[in-house]
Every structure is written in C-alpha cells, then in structure tokens.
Motif scaffolding. Sequence first.
Motif, PDB file in Angstrom:
ATOM      1  N   ILE A 330       0.831  -1.196   0.000  1.00  0.00           N
ATOM      2  CA  ILE A 330       0.000   0.000   0.000  1.00  0.00           C
ATOM      3  C   ILE A 330       0.861   1.240   0.000  1.00  0.00           C
ATOM      4  O   ILE A 330       0.532   2.252  -0.622  1.00  0.00           O
ATOM      5  N   MET A 331       2.003   1.142   0.627  1.00  0.00           N
ATOM      6  CA  MET A 331       2.900   2.290   0.589  1.00  0.00           C
ATOM      7  C   MET A 331       3.346   2.549  -0.847  1.00  0.00           C
ATOM      8  O   MET A 331       3.362   3.682  -1.323  1.00  0.00           O
ATOM      9  N   SER A 332       3.681   1.475  -1.526  1.00  0.00           N
ATOM     10  CA  SER A 332       4.098   1.631  -2.903  1.00  0.00           C
ATOM     11  C   SER A 332       2.969   2.203  -3.739  1.00  0.00           C
ATOM     12  O   SER A 332       3.167   3.082  -4.595  1.00  0.00           O
ATOM     13  N   ALA A 333       1.795   1.697  -3.462  1.00  0.00           N
ATOM     14  CA  ALA A 333       0.647   2.167  -4.219  1.00  0.00           C
ATOM     15  C   ALA A 333       0.428   3.655  -3.984  1.00  0.00           C
ATOM     16  O   ALA A 333       0.180   4.425  -4.914  1.00  0.00           O
ATOM     17  N   ILE A 334       0.562   4.034  -2.749  1.00  0.00           N
ATOM     18  CA  ILE A 334       0.384   5.455  -2.437  1.00  0.00           C
ATOM     19  C   ILE A 334       1.433   6.277  -3.161  1.00  0.00           C
ATOM     20  O   ILE A 334       1.152   7.332  -3.721  1.00  0.00           O
ATOM     21  N   GLU A 335       2.613   5.730  -3.177  1.00  0.00           N
ATOM     22  CA  GLU A 335       3.689   6.448  -3.853  1.00  0.00           C
ATOM     23  C   GLU A 335       3.349   6.634  -5.326  1.00  0.00           C
ATOM     24  O   GLU A 335       3.540   7.706  -5.912  1.00  0.00           O
ATOM     25  N   CYS A 336       2.844   5.598  -5.906  1.00  0.00           N
ATOM     26  CA  CYS A 336       2.485   5.676  -7.318  1.00  0.00           C
ATOM     27  C   CYS A 336       1.425   6.741  -7.539  1.00  0.00           C
ATOM     28  O   CYS A 336       1.484   7.508  -8.503  1.00  0.00           O
ATOM     29  N   VAL A 337       0.479   6.749  -6.667  1.00  0.00           N
ATOM     30  CA  VAL A 337      -0.585   7.729  -6.818  1.00  0.00           C
ATOM     31  C   VAL A 337      -0.005   9.121  -6.673  1.00  0.00           C
ATOM     32  O   VAL A 337      -0.338  10.043  -7.405  1.00  0.00           O
ATOM     33  N   LEU A 344      -6.956   3.830  -8.991  1.00  0.00           N
ATOM     34  CA  LEU A 344      -7.450   2.538  -9.439  1.00  0.00           C
ATOM     35  C   LEU A 344      -6.316   1.695 -10.021  1.00  0.00           C
ATOM     36  O   LEU A 344      -6.162   0.522  -9.712  1.00  0.00           O
ATOM     37  N   GLN A 345      -5.539   2.367 -10.831  1.00  0.00           N
ATOM     38  CA  GLN A 345      -4.429   1.643 -11.438  1.00  0.00           C
ATOM     39  C   GLN A 345      -3.466   1.154 -10.361  1.00  0.00           C
ATOM     40  O   GLN A 345      -3.010   0.011 -10.387  1.00  0.00           O
ATOM     41  N   ALA A 346      -3.178   2.058  -9.488  1.00  0.00           N
ATOM     42  CA  ALA A 346      -2.233   1.695  -8.441  1.00  0.00           C
ATOM     43  C   ALA A 346      -2.760   0.547  -7.611  1.00  0.00           C
ATOM     44  O   ALA A 346      -2.034  -0.364  -7.239  1.00  0.00           O
ATOM     45  N   SER A 347      -4.028   0.616  -7.365  1.00  0.00           N
ATOM     46  CA  SER A 347      -4.597  -0.440  -6.534  1.00  0.00           C
ATOM     47  C   SER A 347      -4.486  -1.777  -7.234  1.00  0.00           C
ATOM     48  O   SER A 347      -4.251  -2.801  -6.613  1.00  0.00           O
ATOM     49  N   ARG A 348      -4.624  -1.724  -8.520  1.00  0.00           N
ATOM     50  CA  ARG A 348      -4.525  -2.991  -9.236  1.00  0.00           C
ATOM     51  C   ARG A 348      -3.092  -3.472  -9.281  1.00  0.00           C
ATOM     52  O   ARG A 348      -2.810  -4.640  -9.134  1.00  0.00           O
ATOM     53  N   LYS A 349      -2.267  -2.500  -9.501  1.00  0.00           N
ATOM     54  CA  LYS A 349      -0.876  -2.869  -9.649  1.00  0.00           C
ATOM     55  C   LYS A 349      -0.358  -3.569  -8.391  1.00  0.00           C
ATOM     56  O   LYS A 349       0.398  -4.523  -8.459  1.00  0.00           O
ATOM     57  N   TYR A 350      -0.801  -3.066  -7.267  1.00  0.00           N
ATOM     58  CA  TYR A 350      -0.259  -3.614  -6.038  1.00  0.00           C
ATOM     59  C   TYR A 350      -1.226  -4.526  -5.306  1.00  0.00           C
ATOM     60  O   TYR A 350      -0.967  -4.957  -4.198  1.00  0.00           O
ATOM     61  N   GLY A 351      -2.289  -4.746  -5.926  1.00  0.00           N
ATOM     62  CA  GLY A 351      -3.225  -5.662  -5.290  1.00  0.00           C
ATOM     63  C   GLY A 351      -3.812  -5.121  -4.006  1.00  0.00           C
ATOM     64  O   GLY A 351      -4.148  -5.854  -3.088  1.00  0.00           O
ATOM     65  N   VAL A 352      -3.899  -3.829  -3.951  1.00  0.00           N
ATOM     66  CA  VAL A 352      -4.473  -3.210  -2.762  1.00  0.00           C
ATOM     67  C   VAL A 352      -5.914  -2.848  -3.087  1.00  0.00           C
ATOM     68  O   VAL A 352      -6.187  -2.389  -4.188  1.00  0.00           O
ATOM     69  N   PRO A 353      -6.787  -3.056  -2.170  1.00  0.00           N
ATOM     70  CA  PRO A 353      -8.169  -2.640  -2.453  1.00  0.00           C
ATOM     71  C   PRO A 353      -8.210  -1.163  -2.812  1.00  0.00           C
ATOM     72  O   PRO A 353      -7.652  -0.328  -2.113  1.00  0.00           O
ATOM     73  N   SER A 354      -8.849  -0.923  -3.882  1.00  0.00           N
ATOM     74  CA  SER A 354      -8.800   0.438  -4.400  1.00  0.00           C
ATOM     75  C   SER A 354      -9.405   1.430  -3.426  1.00  0.00           C
ATOM     76  O   SER A 354      -8.944   2.542  -3.256  1.00  0.00           O
ATOM     77  N   ARG A 355     -10.400   0.966  -2.786  1.00  0.00           N
ATOM     78  CA  ARG A 355     -11.071   1.868  -1.888  1.00  0.00           C
ATOM     79  C   ARG A 355     -10.171   2.247  -0.714  1.00  0.00           C
ATOM     80  O   ARG A 355     -10.080   3.387  -0.306  1.00  0.00           O
ATOM     81  N   THR A 356      -9.528   1.249  -0.225  1.00  0.00           N
ATOM     82  CA  THR A 356      -8.600   1.489   0.863  1.00  0.00           C
ATOM     83  C   THR A 356      -7.518   2.461   0.420  1.00  0.00           C
ATOM     84  O   THR A 356      -7.182   3.423   1.107  1.00  0.00           O
ATOM     85  N   LEU A 357      -7.017   2.159  -0.740  1.00  0.00           N
ATOM     86  CA  LEU A 357      -5.973   3.017  -1.255  1.00  0.00           C
ATOM     87  C   LEU A 357      -6.475   4.441  -1.384  1.00  0.00           C
ATOM     88  O   LEU A 357      -5.812   5.407  -1.014  1.00  0.00           O
ATOM     89  N   TYR A 358      -7.635   4.519  -1.912  1.00  0.00           N
ATOM     90  CA  TYR A 358      -8.169   5.844  -2.126  1.00  0.00           C
ATOM     91  C   TYR A 358      -8.285   6.603  -0.807  1.00  0.00           C
ATOM     92  O   TYR A 358      -7.944   7.769  -0.701  1.00  0.00           O
ATOM     93  N   ASP A 359      -8.742   5.905   0.163  1.00  0.00           N
ATOM     94  CA  ASP A 359      -8.890   6.566   1.462  1.00  0.00           C
ATOM     95  C   ASP A 359      -7.550   7.015   2.003  1.00  0.00           C
ATOM     96  O   ASP A 359      -7.403   8.104   2.549  1.00  0.00           O
ATOM     97  N   LYS A 360      -6.608   6.152   1.857  1.00  0.00           N
ATOM     98  CA  LYS A 360      -5.269   6.501   2.324  1.00  0.00           C
ATOM     99  C   LYS A 360      -4.795   7.771   1.644  1.00  0.00           C
ATOM    100  O   LYS A 360      -4.338   8.719   2.271  1.00  0.00           O
ATOM    101  N   VAL A 361      -4.916   7.691   0.363  1.00  0.00           N
ATOM    102  CA  VAL A 361      -4.432   8.795  -0.443  1.00  0.00           C
ATOM    103  C   VAL A 361      -5.142  10.072  -0.062  1.00  0.00           C
ATOM    104  O   VAL A 361      -4.560  11.130   0.095  1.00  0.00           O
ATOM    105  N   LYS A 362      -6.371   9.892   0.122  1.00  0.00           N
ATOM    106  CA  LYS A 362      -7.159  11.061   0.441  1.00  0.00           C
ATOM    107  C   LYS A 362      -6.725  11.642   1.777  1.00  0.00           C
ATOM    108  O   LYS A 362      -6.614  12.848   1.952  1.00  0.00           O
TER     109      LYS A 362
END
Lengths: 494, 128
Positions: A330-337, A344-362
């Motif tokens: 998820i850290m990597s995903a956040i970095e990508c974002v 969405l892409q990041a979430s897929r790339k890292y297999g992180v739930p997109s929603r979770t990722l989104y919340d983090k990012v947000k």
Amino acid sequence: MGSSEGQQTFCLKWNHHKTNLVEILDALIKVETYVDCTIVVDDQVTFKAHRVVLAANSPYFQSILADVPMDHCSILFPGVKEFEMRALLEYMYTGEVNVTQAHIPRIMKVAEQLEVKGLFDMTELRRRPGSTERTPAASPPRVVPAAPSSISPPAPITRWPPPPTAPLLSAAYDSADMNPLKRKKLSSMLATRDTPILRNVLAQTTSVDSSQPISLVCHPINHNESTRLHSNDSTHEPERAGSPQRPFDYRPRRLSSRASSPHYNRSDRSEDAHSPYTERSFEEDTQRSFHPSSPPTNFQQDVRGGLAPYVPPQQKPEWKRYKQYTRSDIMSAIECVRNGMSALQASRKYGVPSRTLYDKVKKLGITTSRPMSRGVKREPNGAAFPYGLSGTGGDDGNPTTPLIDPSFLQQALEGATRDGGREALHAMALAAAAHAALTPRTPPRSSPHSPRTPPPDEDHVEDLSVSRRRDHDPPAGVIVPPRNFALDCSSERD
Amino acid sequence: MGDQQFFLKWNDFQTNMVTSFRHLRDEKSFTDVTLACEGQTCKAHKMVLSACSPYFKSLLEENPSKHPIIILKDVSYLHLQAILEFMYAGEVNVSQEQLPAFLKTAARLKVKGLAEPPPQMPSIKREG
C-alpha cells in the motif's frame, strides 16, 4: 419457497457480546457469584474466582483444572502475596490492571509461573515488561494470530461452511428484495441509523470491530417481511429487537462474502468516505482487508475486475485472504498515486483494495489524477458475469436493469443451478446484492455521481450513523435487552 | 481366659503399607490433592503429605478442601516428583548435581527425613 429456504441458517450476532460477557464476568467475581474456586495465597488470603476465567486466561490453570471435577475447588498458592494475586485476577478478568512499578517484577514472575496469557506466552513474547499498564492490545493473540489491536478476532470462520448451492442461490436472490425494506427500516426505525446495517451483515470482520457500535442487521428479516419468499419466524423477532445499541446482527450464513461483499461495497461506499470507520490506521486496514469485502472498494471495480478475487476462492474462509497485500504494497501504491498514477491503477498494480488506497491517499491529501468513479457509471463488466449477465450489463446506459429484473435473476439462477457453476452463483449473488444496494437508494443510475464528492445522499447517511446513532430510543418491540442477554449467557456458562 | 490378650502382629505391615500407598499413587486412586509446579501436576494423598511434611500438614489443615490444588512456587517438577517418591517409598535416587537443589526444595517443603535438622540424617548412598 423450497425446502432449501427452510434450512437456511441465520447468524444472529451481537457485536457487543464479548464486551458484555467480560463485563459481566467482572461483575460476577466482584460479588462472588457463581464462583467455583478459591485461591488461597499467603496469610490465608482467599480469592474467589471462576475456573472458566482462570482456564481461559492461562493454559496452566486450564491443565490443572481440567481434571478437577469438584464443585468447588481450592487452589493453594503458598508463597504468593495478596497483591500479586489480586493484580493477576484483575488482569484476567478485565484485561488490564494498574500496578506500581515496584510490584511489576513480582507480579510478572507469578504470571509467568501461571502462564497468564498476555503476560506470559511461550511462543510470542510481545510483552513490554516496563509498562505499568497492560491492555488487551498488548496481549499476544495466541489463539488468534491476526488480531494486532484490541479488536477481538473475527467471528469464527467456521460458521461459514461452504454454502450448499441452493441456499446460496436463495440467499442471493433474497437479497435482491431486501433493499426496499431496508430502506423502510432506515426511515421507520430511527435508531437504525446507519447503513452499516448492511455492512455489518456482510462484512464479518468489521462487524466485530469495536469501533462499530452498530450491529443490528436485518438481513434475512427484511425479505421475510417484504417478500413472499419465506418466513423464518425465529429470525423475525430479533429483527425487531432493535435495541439502542443495536446488538443484533443478522446474517444469513450462507451469504458470506460472495453474495454480500458487493452488497456491502455498494450500499455503504457512500458513507465510507466520511464515516468514522474510514479513519483507520494501516494496521486496521490490514485487518479489514482480512475480509475481502471489508476494504471499501469502488463499485466500478467491484463489478468489473474486482469481482475476480471473490469468485474463485469462494469457499475459503475470509481470513485466508487476510494478507492480500502488505503494508509495503500500500505504501508503494500510495507512492504511485503521488506520482500521478490513478488510484485505481495503483490499486490494481499492487493488489491493494482500491477503496482502501483511495482513502489513504485522500487522507494524505494527495490528489489523484483520476478520482475513482464511485459507481453509477459502470464499465463493461462482462468478465464478472458469466451466463450472459455481462452482456446485458455491459453498456453504460443502464447496466443494472437486467440485473434487477427478477425473472432475469431467476433465470440465471436456474442456469447456475443446472450447471452447478460457482461463478454463476457468485455472479448472481453479486447481481442481487447490487440490485439491493442500488435500488432503494438512488433512482436507477440516472445521474452518475462523481466518485468522492459526497452526494447529498451521503451526508444523510453519515448523519444517521453518527449523530442519530445514540439519540434514539430503541424502536418498539425490543425483545432482548442486550444486557440481560449477556447476563444470561454468562450465567449459563458458569 | 477372658483377659488374656493376644498379640497379633503382621510383620510385613510396613512393607505392605508402603507398597499399597505406592500402588494407590500410581493408580491415582483416592488421591485428594493436586500438586502443581512448572505447569505440570501430580496427584497425591493428603494423608501422606501431611504425614511426611509439617508444611503440607499445616497447609492442608488451614485449607480444608475436598481436593485442593497446591501450586508450588519455585519448585521444579523433577524435584517434586523425587520428593513424592521419597515420601511414598522412603527412598529416592537423585543425581549428585541435583542434590543440593533437591535438598533445598525439600527443606522448604519441610519434608521429614530430608529437611529436618540432622537428628536422623538419611543415609545418602551413592549409586551409579
């Protein structure tokens, strides 16, 4: 409906059960009720306690007490001082105790000898000897590996046996009908404030989460009332028993994640972004992801690709998928974002739930290059829906229509049964859930909401969950006051 | 005639008692006290414990209970077993390196014959 309906099992769950049980036990020992053993320490000081609790907190006691059939037994513990035993007992009953620095070594020594869980653990020594206060959080989850926080482990997974085909179907089908009712519920029972009704029903893990006060779930009930489907009388009652705390959680067991997850995601996602539940640490997030459905995922993704994860491992207990992504993911995903990739892409790339990722990012204040669309507009979801579902759902125009058409569902269900295809079942469950989630809330996808901007609707929901939560009296017809319920339980156990 | 007393003596009485107690202990028959230490337990008879140790005697007298469980602090299970063996059989083999600790434990538990100051020191034979 068929006999399969009658056999459907419902899970009545009270989220506060554990808490109450613990409280009651503590109360019971204070008044020395139902105590069944006496611990004698130095100077003839005696403590009365419950063997169950001792055994539960210490494998040592467990083995000692296992073959003591006596009604009441005495445990002589020469060499132990009163304060030591008092502290340990308090710890065992409440999960915490305040002790002075000076006493710690001695208490720990006794604890070690008695193998008090959390203070002593043979496999996992997570304790911090210096701390003066120990909380359950510090206790090594000996039995439950995945409970990093004080949140108690999710309900036993075993309660979700691989669903027999028929019940699953019916459950999925039922859920399609349930939404209207749920809606009604929301408005009629003021107490039932928040949408998590659904989420709780569906998301096993989160329901246990202490942060969620709500637990009344009217899953099965709803369709009982609203439709001709079937009547399960016993389930009917508790449904009404909406106590202020909303202690009951109904969930058709067989629904489990398959049918339920989409449901959950959909109906709740609007609130997720703003509900208190989104404020979670990484740890908690990980925990949530434990349950496939718990990380709030974008609906779009759910329907499309997101479905995939749910399909194959259908029978697996939720926790198996707990570790779907790691913190570094998820850290990597956040970095990508951060670097411009879409969530969405990041979430897929890292297999992180997109929603979770989104919340983090947000939360981190990163603007995403392309906000995830929340849902109304759906992309071709072909892959996710076998048996022709995809085709109908494919166009952007009004994808749900086919899904919500009962006859269509029925047809698909029959098809599924015939072929015994799990994927079909799953798809059906999804469809039903999607229908249930969508129908009541918004007029059929007329206007695509933009993803994260809270639709008015959302505010409303939040309102329900946050402010109304405790303000209202339980709806009439409370059948089982939670307290008593707990008391009963514990006394039966003693 | 009527006042004549006969002296009945069973020469093997003590042997029998010892054997019987030992047997009862092995079978865990009529055991009425559980001793626990180091996470392990063994069962014994209050009578024997009381007979062989004033410490246990007073402990058990103070805490009348049908089947008390006594958790012994800082006693190794090995030593406890040896002590019980000694109580039931009157003899036990202890390795030399264990001997000091064993005697210390025995002293703490006031095991007669092991702990009491030397009126009758048990003969320590060397074996093996």
